[in-house]
Design an enzyme around this catalytic site. Sequence first.
Site: not given
Lengths: 498, 492, 95
Positions: B78, B158, B182
Amino acid sequence: MTAPTPALLKGATGDWELIIGLEVHAQVTSNSKLFSGASTEFGAEPNTQVSLIDAGFPGMLPVINGFVVEQAVRTGLGLNAQINLRSVFDRKNYFYPDLPAGYQISQYKQPIVGEGIVTVDLPDGSVREVGIERLHLEQDAGKSLHDQHPKLTYVDLNRAGVALMEIVSKPDLRSGEEAGAYVKKLRAILRYLGTCDGNMEQGSLRCDVNVSVRKPGAALGTRCEIKNVNSVRFLQQAVDFESRRQIEELEAGRAIKQETRLYDANTGETRTMRSKEEAHDYRYFPDPDLLPLELTPDYVARIKATLPELPDAKRARLESDLAIAPYQARVLVMEKESADYFEAFVAAVQKRTGKAPQDIGQDCANVVVTELFGALNKDSKSIESSPISPTALAGLQALKMDGTVSGPTAKKVFEEMYATGKDASAIVEEKGLKQVSDSGALEAMVDKVIADNPKQVEQYRGGKETVITFFVGQLMKLSRGTANPAMVTELLKKKLAK
Amino acid sequence: MTSLTDLTLADARDGLRAKKFSAAELARAHVDAMIAARPLNAFITETPVIAKAMADESDKRIARGDARPLEGLPLAIKDLFCTKGVRTTAASHILEPFVPTYESTVTQKLWDAGAVMLGKVNLDEFAMGSSNETSYFGPVENPWRKPGDNRSRVPGGSSGGSAAAVSARFALAATGTDTGGSIRQPAAFCGIVGIKPTYGRCSRWGIVAFASSLDQAGPMTRTVKDAAIMLRSMCGFDPKDSTSVDMAVPDFEKALTGNIKGLKVGIPEEYRIDGMPKEIESIWTKGAEWLKAAGAILKPVKLPLTKYALPTYYIVAPAECSSNLARYDGVRFGLREKGEDLTAMYEGTRGAGFGREVRRRILIGTYVLSAGYYDAYYLKAQRVRALIAADFANAFKEVDVLLAPTAPSSAFARGEKTADPIAMYLNDVFTVPASLAGLPGISVPAGLSADGLPLGLQLIGRAYDEETVLRTAGVLEQAAQFTARPQTWWKQ
Amino acid sequence: MALDKATVTKIARLARVRVAEAEKDALVGELSGILAFIEQLSEIDTSGVEPMTSVVAMPLPRRDDKVTDGGKQDDILANAPEKTAGFFTIPKVIE
C-alpha cells in the site's frame, strides 16, 4: 514570606504598579533530543543534528528520552515543587517554518511539575519568595534566519526537538530589577542541579516576559508578552521600556492591546511582532503517538536522594558552620563554580593548618571575595579560568596563618601568584619575603629606628603614645615588610619605655 | 500445474522451497499480470526492476538452503508505507514527488523475511475513504463486476489497490492499513481475507499517519492461512513506536487447528441495523450456523453504543488527521505552490495538494479541536470511546469472539456515494467499533450477493488474541468454500 | 450546529488550506451535515467517564540518552522543494 513591595512608577496621573510574570525556557542538559536520538550540541553545520523525526517526515514517531524526564523531576524538586506522577504530552498546533510537524509536543493541562517556590535575593539584601506556577517539558523549534538573503528565509532544524523546560512564574514580580534577580536565582538553581547550563548567549535560557501595569490596588491590567529576551540586562531594559510605554498609552487614554511584542536589543525598545498578530488557536489535544507519562513515588524519591546542595542551603551552611558574614556567603553561592572553588579552598586550608572551619571561614571568604573575585572581575575572567587554583591559594593562606608572611606581604604574594601562576612558597623564598621573627635581628632594627628618630622618641616619651605607629611603619619599611608586626610593637614599647 | 499467479501464498512458499519453480519465475508471472491489469489502476508505482533483483536474491538463498519465511513471495505494498528510494505518495498530490530515504518498519520486516516488492498500490488519499475514489491517481476498479453489467464497482477503501491486486491475482498478498475498516471493508468488497491486528501489534513507524490512535497495518490475502503467515512477519515490538507492544509474536499459522469446539461466539444484536440488506443478514445467519455446526456455542451479546461508534470515529479521526497532516506544508518535502509570502505558500500548497475529502476532514478536525469546541466534541468523543471499549470488554467476559458482517452492502457502483459524505461514512458502521477499541478484526469472504458480488463476514477478538480470530476465520473459510473468482474483463 | 460561511473561512485559514469561494457554499452544507451527524453523541450521558487517552494499556517507553541519529543532512534535504547551503529556504518571513 515578604509580600511584594510595590515599586511604584510615577506617571502623569499618579503612581502605577508594575506586574510581571516570567516564562523561562531552559534547555535541558542532555546528550540527545527530547523525542529523537539527534545530538543537542550547539553550533553545528545547518541541518546536521536533525533526525527524520525532528524534521517531521511522514510516518516518523516520537520516543521520549528517559534522562530528560529525570532532569525535569530533578528541577521540580530543586524548585520545591509538586511532582505530578501522571503527566500528558499534548500537541500545540500552529504553522511556522521552523516547526516541522506543524505542532509542538508540549504539556498543557497536565504538566510534569506543579506549583513551587523560588527564594529570590533582592539587591537591597531582602529576600522574596516567588511562586512557580508550573514546569513542563516541550520541544524547541528550529531556527529561521531572516537576514541571509533579501527574499528568502533560511531554515535550520538543528535545534528542533531539543528538550526545553518551560518554567512559568506567578505574577509575583514588581520591577525589572526583581525580574532580573529572579532569573539569576533560577539560573543558579538550574546550574547547581546540572539540568540546564544557563548559557543565555547560546539561547539555553530564554525569557518571555508578561508585563502589565495598574493603579495600585486596581484590577490587573491587560498584559503584553515580550519575546526574545536573552540576557538579564535586556530583561530589565525590556521591562522598563514596556512599562513606560503602557503607562504612556493608558495616560493618553488609549487601551493596551493584548499582544506579543519583540524586544529589540539594538534600540532597547519593544515592538509588535507581525508574525504573531493573528489570534491563536492552538487546538491542544493529547498526542496520540505517546502515552501518559507515569512516574512512581519511588522513582521520585530516588532522584530526590541524589539532589546536590542548592544555593540557599549552601549559603545557610556557610553562615552557620563557617561563620561567614551574610553578604559574602551570598556572593559565594551565586555561581556554582565560585562556591565549588571556595569549598575546595577552605578544605585545602583546613588540611594544611588543621584549624576548625569556623575559625578560618571568614578569613578565607575575605580572600576569595575581595582579592580573587576583585582580580578576576578586573580582567573579566571567570572563576574557571582563575590562574590560582584553590590548593595554591590555600598554600598562601597557610603561610599567612602560621606567620611566615605578614598580611601586607600576603597581598603582594597574591598579586605575584595571579600574574605568574607560581606557587606561594616559591615566591616568598625567591624574593626573601619571609617574615622576620628573630628577636636579635629585630632588636638591631628597632635600635636603629630609635636612634634615627630622636624627635619622635621625645614625643612618645612625652606621652604621645600614638607615635608608636610611626615607628612600626619605619620598621616595616626597613624590613621591606618582612618584620613580624606584633613582635616589633612589643620590642618598640619595651625599648621606648627606657 | 495451475498458473503461478493462482497459487496461494502458502503454496507458492512451499513450491519455491520444493524448487518446483524459481522466485524469478514467480516474480515475472506477477509482473506480467500486474502490467496486464493496468486497467484496474491498482498500482501507483510499479517496481519490476526491484522485484527482479529481490527475486534473484531469493533464488540464491533458496539454492543455499537459506530461505526465510516469505522468501521469494511477490507482494503489493500500500502506498502509505514509506519505502526507501521508492516514491511514496499516500495517493496525494501533496506527496507526489516524495521519495523517502527510509523504510517503514513493517515493510523492512517483510523484506527481511525474503518477500519481493512488486510496487506501491493505490488507496484513498491519505487512507481517507471507503471506496478508493479519493485517490489523486484516480480510482481503483474492483475486479468484480455484476455479471452482465459493465459498470465499474468500487473495491472499497482505503486499501482498495491492495484488495484489487490480491483479488485479481497479480500479487500473492498485499499490505493494508486499517483506521476504521480500511483493510476489512475492501477485503469484503473484493472477496479476499484481510486482518487488522490489535492496535500496537504492528509498528506504525514509517507508515504515513492518518489517525495515530487508530492506524494499524495488516495483511490482505486470498486465504486465512496466508494471512496468518504474513501477519507473523509484519508484527513485533518496535522501540521506534511508543505505542508498539512488547509482546511475543505467536506462530499464527499453528493457531489454525480447525477446532472451535466449545468456542463461545457472540452475535452482537446492535449490528442488526435498520435497512440492512436481506442478503447481508442472511450471510450473517449462515456464518453463525457454520460456526455452530463446527461445535461453537452461539450467544447473543449487547454492544449498546454501537450506533455511536461512527460519530465518535468522525470526531477522533479527523481531529488527529488535521494535526498529522499539518506537516505537509511545502517546506521540507512534497509539493510546494509558490506564494508571495509564507501564508500564501502554505494555503496554496495545502489547498492544491489535498483533495476534497482530505480537505473536508482537515476542516472538521480543525473545527472540533478549536477553542470553545474541544470539550463538546473531542473530549466527549474520547469519553464515548472509553465506553465503547468498555462495552467490548464486557462482551468478552461472556464470549471468545464476535461474529458480524464486515460491511452493510456489497461493492457499490463508482460515484454512487461520492455526493454524500455521510452515506459514504456509513460503509464503516461494522468495522469502526473494533477500531475505536483497538481490537483485532478479520474479514473472510463468505459468499456472493444475489447479483454476484462478494460478501464478507467479520470476526472480532479480544486484544492480542489474533489466534482465536484466525482459528475461527479458518473454520468460516472452510465452511464457506468461497471459490468464486472475478471475470478477468480487464484482459480483453 | 450548522456552520456558516464565515466559520468555514476561519477554520480554513486556521488549517492553512485555501478553499475557493465557489467551494465554500458546498462545504457549508457538507460540514454542517457531518456536524449534525457527530452531534448524536450529545445523547449519551458521559458524566464521570474518563476520556480515553491511550488504546494500549502500558507505560510510556523511555529511551536512553544517547546520540543515535543525525549527521544526515543529505537525507534531510533530499526532498526539499528549495534549499541552499544546507538550509531549507522559503519566501521571506517578516517578524
